[in-house]
Design an enzyme around this catalytic site. Sequence first.
Site, PDB file in Angstrom:
ATOM      1  CB  SER A 195       4.268   9.476  11.047  1.00 40.24           C
ATOM      2  OG  SER A 195       2.982   8.899  11.079  1.00 40.24           O
ATOM      3  CB  THR A 196       6.327   8.123  15.770  1.00 38.41           C
ATOM      4  OG1 THR A 196       7.708   8.009  15.377  1.00 38.41           O
ATOM      5  CG2 THR A 196       6.169   7.540  17.160  1.00 38.41           C
ATOM      6  NE  ARG A 197      -0.686  11.085  12.701  1.00 42.09           N
ATOM      7  CZ  ARG A 197       0.158  11.726  11.896  1.00 42.09           C
ATOM      8  NH1 ARG A 197       1.061  12.551  12.384  1.00 42.09           N
ATOM      9  NH2 ARG A 197       0.118  11.557  10.596  1.00 42.09           N
ATOM     10  CB  THR A 198       0.899   5.926  10.878  1.00 39.62           C
ATOM     11  OG1 THR A 198       0.525   7.250  10.523  1.00 39.62           O
ATOM     12  CG2 THR A 198       0.010   4.960  10.136  1.00 39.62           C
ATOM     13  CE  LYS A 202      -1.908   2.973   2.077  1.00 39.32           C
ATOM     14  NZ  LYS A 202      -1.688   4.402   1.758  1.00 39.32           N
ATOM     15  CD  GLU A 218      12.330  -0.376   9.519  1.00 42.25           C
ATOM     16  OE1 GLU A 218      13.210   0.363  10.004  1.00 42.25           O
ATOM     17  OE2 GLU A 218      12.419  -1.606   9.475  1.00 42.25           O
TER      18      GLU A 218
HETATM   19  P1  NAD Z   1       2.356   8.440   7.522  1.00 39.00           P
HETATM   20  O1  NAD Z   1       2.484   7.684   8.785  1.00 39.00           O
HETATM   21  O2  NAD Z   1       1.378   9.538   7.446  1.00 39.00           O
HETATM   22  O3  NAD Z   1       1.984   7.451   6.318  1.00 39.00           O
HETATM   23  C1  NAD Z   1       2.763   6.331   5.989  1.00 39.00           C
HETATM   24  C2  NAD Z   1       1.879   5.294   5.306  1.00 39.00           C
HETATM   25  O4  NAD Z   1       0.894   4.867   6.239  1.00 39.00           O
HETATM   26  C3  NAD Z   1       1.119   5.819   4.092  1.00 39.00           C
HETATM   27  O5  NAD Z   1       1.024   4.806   3.128  1.00 39.00           O
HETATM   28  C4  NAD Z   1      -0.248   6.140   4.661  1.00 39.00           C
HETATM   29  O6  NAD Z   1      -1.290   6.085   3.720  1.00 39.00           O
HETATM   30  C5  NAD Z   1      -0.397   5.032   5.693  1.00 39.00           C
HETATM   31  N1  NAD Z   1      -1.325   5.391   6.770  1.00 39.00           N
HETATM   32  C6  NAD Z   1      -1.581   6.618   7.264  1.00 39.00           C
HETATM   33  N2  NAD Z   1      -2.516   6.541   8.240  1.00 39.00           N
HETATM   34  C7  NAD Z   1      -2.860   5.233   8.349  1.00 39.00           C
HETATM   35  C8  NAD Z   1      -3.765   4.529   9.162  1.00 39.00           C
HETATM   36  N3  NAD Z   1      -4.546   5.144  10.048  1.00 39.00           N
HETATM   37  N4  NAD Z   1      -3.851   3.179   9.020  1.00 39.00           N
HETATM   38  C9  NAD Z   1      -3.073   2.534   8.130  1.00 39.00           C
HETATM   39  N5  NAD Z   1      -2.212   3.159   7.310  1.00 39.00           N
HETATM   40  C10 NAD Z   1      -2.085   4.496   7.423  1.00 39.00           C
HETATM   41  O7  NAD Z   1       3.813   8.928   7.170  1.00 39.00           O
HETATM   42  P2  NAD Z   1       4.260   9.806   5.908  1.00 39.00           P
HETATM   43  O8  NAD Z   1       3.907  11.214   6.165  1.00 39.00           O
HETATM   44  O9  NAD Z   1       3.824   9.151   4.654  1.00 39.00           O
HETATM   45  O10 NAD Z   1       5.851   9.617   5.951  1.00 39.00           O
HETATM   46  C11 NAD Z   1       6.694  10.401   6.693  1.00 39.00           C
HETATM   47  C12 NAD Z   1       7.191   9.653   7.914  1.00 39.00           C
HETATM   48  O11 NAD Z   1       7.867   8.459   7.532  1.00 39.00           O
HETATM   49  C13 NAD Z   1       8.194  10.459   8.705  1.00 39.00           C
HETATM   50  O12 NAD Z   1       7.895  10.370  10.072  1.00 39.00           O
HETATM   51  C14 NAD Z   1       9.512   9.764   8.398  1.00 39.00           C
HETATM   52  O13 NAD Z   1      10.491   9.936   9.388  1.00 39.00           O
HETATM   53  C15 NAD Z   1       9.087   8.343   8.272  1.00 39.00           C
HETATM   54  N6  NAD Z   1      10.075   7.557   7.543  1.00 39.00           N
HETATM   55  C16 NAD Z   1      10.825   6.650   8.235  1.00 39.00           C
HETATM   56  C17 NAD Z   1      11.805   5.907   7.590  1.00 39.00           C
HETATM   57  C18 NAD Z   1      12.623   4.884   8.326  1.00 39.00           C
HETATM   58  O14 NAD Z   1      13.249   4.060   7.678  1.00 39.00           O
HETATM   59  N7  NAD Z   1      12.654   4.898   9.651  1.00 39.00           N
HETATM   60  C19 NAD Z   1      12.008   6.098   6.224  1.00 39.00           C
HETATM   61  C20 NAD Z   1      11.224   7.029   5.538  1.00 39.00           C
HETATM   62  C21 NAD Z   1      10.257   7.753   6.214  1.00 39.00           C
END
Ligand code: NAD
Length: 501
Positions: free
Chosen positions: A244-247, A190, A266
């Site tokens: 994100s940490t939130r998700t 996804k 991650e």
């Molecule tokens: P996000 O958490 O908003 O979304 C990530 C994915 O999760 C997307 O595909 C989104 O559609 C999905 N998602 C969102 N809400 C959801 C829910 N309620 N249920 C299921 N799936 C859901 O994050 P983002 O804004 O896309 O990405 C940025 C974040 O990713 C930053 O915090 C960044 O640090 C992190 N990140 C971490 C790494 C790592 O390797 N540690 C690498 C790249 C990015």
Amino acid sequence: MTTPAPNWHERAATLRIDGRAVIEGQRRDAASGETFACLSPIDGRMLGNVARGAQADIDAAVASARAAFADGRWAGKPPAVRKKLLQRFADKILAARDELALLETLDMGKPIQYSLSVDVPSAARCIAWYAEAVDKVYDEIAPTGANALALITREPVGVVGAIVPWNYPMIMAAWKLGPALAAGNSVVLKPSEKSPLTALRLAELAVEAGIPPGVFNVVPGYGAEAGEALALHMDVDAVAFTGSTRTGRRMLEYASRSNLKRVYNELGGKSAFLVFPDFGDLRRAAVTVAGGMFFNQGESCNAPSRVLVHESIADEFVALVAAQAPKYPPADPLDASTVMGALVDDTQLNTVMGYIEAGRAEGARCITGGRQVRAETGGYYVEPTVFDGVSNGMKIAREEIFGPVLSVIRFETEAEAVQLANNSSYGLQASVWSDNIHRAHRVARALRAGTVHVNQYDEDDITVPFGGVKQSGNGRDKSLHAFDKYTELKTTWLRIDAERS
Ligand code: NAD
């Protein structure tokens, strides 16, 4: 005769964009028939409609992945055969380099030169590396007694749900796909609703390479719809999540509410970059921190966004960092010379500008940047920004901004520097700059981070694990350790009877 440089605007005008899901090797509209508009952050142009996947589409993709896993069309193939097909997949990615790079740049705003030189080749190398590895890893026999044989084998977990973010769409997908597919799993991916296009093309290329239909499915859609349906699915064995940490928190919740599937998170970061006065080349440290911070518009989980610098060299170091900022002018991502592109969308733009305001309001000094630019293009651009006089308690020091904003915090002693660095809910990466080998090792050991760099920040390779501690997550992408996420250990005991013939 030299070949003229490609005109990326002309190519973009004729690019084929297909936003339908890929399930069982076929392009499909969402079961509901609904779509969402995919807009480019470069200038707000409409790129196309993308299938708005939801429960029914996830059900179909998981059923397809399960059937593919159960009948052994992939998991049952000898590792050497999976290797060959995955290598072909990597070759197809490289052959489609221009198209994939253009899709990536149009979809999420990064400069075309980096999509071409970093994103596409890294994704291909990742797939090829796991392909190469898979017929070279052996299982184990335990050193048990004479009348028994204990085999410790690795088996694929089954159906893997991969949910990825928008900042490196192809690379993040490849970090999941490489080890998951090589180990024999089926995958439902996804992608982020903000950048779904390259993942959909990857699924088509996999089928063209000969990876059987159903083994790798892609369902685009919103997180709260397709993402939630995938992570809650009772027939998904593991979720590999980057975001994100939130998700990430929700992923753990989904697992506990469903089938206790394995969850590998991650997540975000707020990485510390510690500069000590005994480091002899402050300019190099400044060039490195600016490069790490402003690359990909600051939208990197491991961006060194908290600089901790010793008071005695702070003025000089801040001036050196500020002098780097003009080398990253936000510009047209489709221009081959651009080094800083557009933020992914208006939400991200508002988030970043909100943090810049918060920094000012809390009393930090914005010494360069801080403004939105190029608004007339219809895209989302922010200047590289450096704040001095930041304290570790400020919002801009505690929260991940995910934009080109660097915070500088001053310290007096080594112990204080380590305390400040570790005083964060995140623990993804860190960097120590010191010419004193004792200090470098001492501090590297004391830092709570998944990766610590010493006197550099940009080394990176598929051979080493990538991931964090604390609220930066628990999983490790890359390296042979990634196989741990996509395989289950099985113990098989056999009795060896001395008497029986
Ligand atoms: P996000 O958490 O908003 O979304 C990530 C994915 O999760 C997307 O595909 C989104 O559609 C999905 N998602 C969102 N809400 C959801 C829910 N309620 N249920 C299921 N799936 C859901 O994050 P983002 O804004 O896309 O990405 C940025 C974040 O990713 C930053 O915090 C960044 O640090 C992190 N990140 C971490 C790494 C790592 O390797 N540690 C690498 C790249 C990015």
